[in-house]
Design a protein around this motif. Structure first.
Motif, PDB file in Angstrom:
ATOM      1  N   LEU A 169      -0.166   3.392   6.011  1.00  0.00           N
ATOM      2  CA  LEU A 169       0.960   4.317   6.063  1.00  0.00           C
ATOM      3  C   LEU A 169       1.871   3.923   7.222  1.00  0.00           C
ATOM      4  CD1 LEU A 169       2.085   6.915   4.791  1.00  0.00           C
ATOM      5  CD2 LEU A 169       0.651   8.201   6.366  1.00  0.00           C
ATOM      6  N   TRP A 170       3.162   3.938   7.003  1.00  0.00           N
ATOM      7  CA  TRP A 170       4.149   3.536   8.024  1.00  0.00           C
ATOM      8  C   TRP A 170       3.786   2.161   8.590  1.00  0.00           C
ATOM      9  CZ3 TRP A 170       2.381   8.759   9.844  1.00  0.00           C
ATOM     10  CH2 TRP A 170       3.027   9.768   9.141  1.00  0.00           C
ATOM     11  N   ARG A 171       3.654   1.206   7.688  1.00  0.00           N
ATOM     12  CA  ARG A 171       3.140  -0.128   8.033  1.00  0.00           C
ATOM     13  C   ARG A 171       3.871  -0.790   9.180  1.00  0.00           C
ATOM     14  NH1 ARG A 171       3.187  -2.666   2.094  1.00  0.00           N
ATOM     15  NH2 ARG A 171       5.292  -1.886   2.344  1.00  0.00           N
TER      16      ARG A 171
ATOM     17  N   ASP B 177       1.426  -6.185   1.438  1.00  0.00           N
ATOM     18  CA  ASP B 177       0.207  -5.365   1.478  1.00  0.00           C
ATOM     19  C   ASP B 177       0.370  -4.235   0.465  1.00  0.00           C
ATOM     20  OD1 ASP B 177      -2.162  -4.151   2.096  1.00  0.00           O
ATOM     21  OD2 ASP B 177      -1.630  -3.607   4.146  1.00  0.00           O
ATOM     22  N   ARG B 178       0.216  -4.567  -0.802  1.00  0.00           N
ATOM     23  CA  ARG B 178       0.482  -3.630  -1.902  1.00  0.00           C
ATOM     24  C   ARG B 178      -0.584  -2.549  -2.055  1.00  0.00           C
ATOM     25  NH1 ARG B 178       5.669  -4.330  -2.625  1.00  0.00           N
ATOM     26  NH2 ARG B 178       6.230  -6.436  -3.203  1.00  0.00           N
TER      27      ARG B 178
ATOM     28  N   ALA C  36      -0.772 -11.543  11.836  1.00  0.00           N
ATOM     29  CA  ALA C  36      -0.555 -12.038  10.467  1.00  0.00           C
ATOM     30  C   ALA C  36      -0.319 -10.877   9.501  1.00  0.00           C
ATOM     31  CB  ALA C  36      -1.745 -12.876  10.017  1.00  0.00           C
ATOM     32  N   LEU C  37      -1.102  -9.816   9.642  1.00  0.00           N
ATOM     33  CA  LEU C  37      -0.935  -8.651   8.781  1.00  0.00           C
ATOM     34  C   LEU C  37       0.435  -8.015   8.980  1.00  0.00           C
ATOM     35  CD1 LEU C  37      -2.298  -6.824   6.682  1.00  0.00           C
ATOM     36  CD2 LEU C  37      -3.203  -5.477   8.573  1.00  0.00           C
ATOM     37  N   TYR C  38       0.884  -7.947  10.226  1.00  0.00           N
ATOM     38  CA  TYR C  38       2.216  -7.398  10.499  1.00  0.00           C
ATOM     39  C   TYR C  38       3.303  -8.251   9.823  1.00  0.00           C
ATOM     40  CZ  TYR C  38       6.417  -5.790  12.774  1.00  0.00           C
ATOM     41  OH  TYR C  38       7.681  -5.305  12.993  1.00  0.00           O
ATOM     42  N   ILE C  39       3.191  -9.554   9.967  1.00  0.00           N
ATOM     43  CA  ILE C  39       4.188 -10.459   9.386  1.00  0.00           C
ATOM     44  C   ILE C  39       4.230 -10.328   7.860  1.00  0.00           C
ATOM     45  CG2 ILE C  39       4.741 -12.907   8.982  1.00  0.00           C
ATOM     46  CD1 ILE C  39       3.645 -13.406  11.874  1.00  0.00           C
TER      47      ILE C  39
ATOM     48  N   SER D 195      -2.298  -9.759  -1.866  1.00  0.00           N
ATOM     49  CA  SER D 195      -2.436  -8.315  -1.636  1.00  0.00           C
ATOM     50  C   SER D 195      -3.885  -7.931  -1.375  1.00  0.00           C
ATOM     51  CB  SER D 195      -1.902  -7.526  -2.831  1.00  0.00           C
ATOM     52  OG  SER D 195      -0.521  -7.719  -2.955  1.00  0.00           O
ATOM     53  N   ILE D 196      -4.802  -8.503  -2.144  1.00  0.00           N
ATOM     54  CA  ILE D 196      -6.233  -8.226  -1.931  1.00  0.00           C
ATOM     55  C   ILE D 196      -6.670  -8.738  -0.570  1.00  0.00           C
ATOM     56  CG2 ILE D 196      -8.567  -8.797  -2.719  1.00  0.00           C
ATOM     57  CD1 ILE D 196      -7.379  -8.765  -5.610  1.00  0.00           C
ATOM     58  N   SER D 197      -6.209  -9.925  -0.201  1.00  0.00           N
ATOM     59  CA  SER D 197      -6.555 -10.501   1.111  1.00  0.00           C
ATOM     60  C   SER D 197      -6.045  -9.630   2.253  1.00  0.00           C
ATOM     61  CB  SER D 197      -5.972 -11.911   1.246  1.00  0.00           C
ATOM     62  OG  SER D 197      -6.504 -12.752   0.259  1.00  0.00           O
TER      63      SER D 197
END
Length: 141
Positions: free
Chosen positions: A71-73, A126-127, A118-121, A7-9
């Protein structure tokens, strides 16, 4: 513990990607002639003008801020990914000619695209985002 590190990453990735896009977005206000030049010379869109830079820039500022907040990831992460992919695809001839300056600098867009993908996947992990915190509260965590 690994989930906290993840989550931090992801938070660090999201904020650094937002900063990357923030710089490019701000150029539409500070140097609108660059926007015009890119769209006319790289994409062959002769109708694009400096005036349009302000409109596109305003829309991008909104998208980047919403993205930075997490928001709205699903939607915002995808939109930013598509924006980055369009830039990379439009730069392919320059990427292939990387030995000529400033084409080598365009390669910075490739790992940025990888980071957005990668972030999308991994968006559900992503807390430290608005959506992530909302979900944690709803689950009673």
């Amino acid at each position: 513990m690994p989930e906290v590190k993840l989550s931090i990453s992801l938070f660090i990735m999201r904020i650094s990607i937002a900063a990357f896009f923030g710089v490019w977005t701000s150029l539409k206000f500070f140097r609108p002639e660059w926007f015009e030049n890119v769209f006319q010379n790289f994409y062959g869109l002769e109708f694009v003008s400096k005036d349009l830079a302000w409109i596109v820039g305003a829309a991008q500022v909104l998208i980047v801020v919403i993205f930075a907040l997490g928001l709205w990831r699903g939607v915002t992460y995808a939109v930013l990914g598509l924006m980055q992919a369009a830039g990379v695809l439009g730069s392919v001839p320059n990427l292939m000619n990387f030995t000529q300056y400033p084409n080598n600098l365009m390669w910075a867009a490739v790992p940025a695209l990888g980071a957005v993908i990668a972030l999308y996947i991994l968006r559900d992990y992503d807390r430290y985002s608005v959506d992530g915190m909302r979900l944690s509260r709803a689950q009673g965590e």
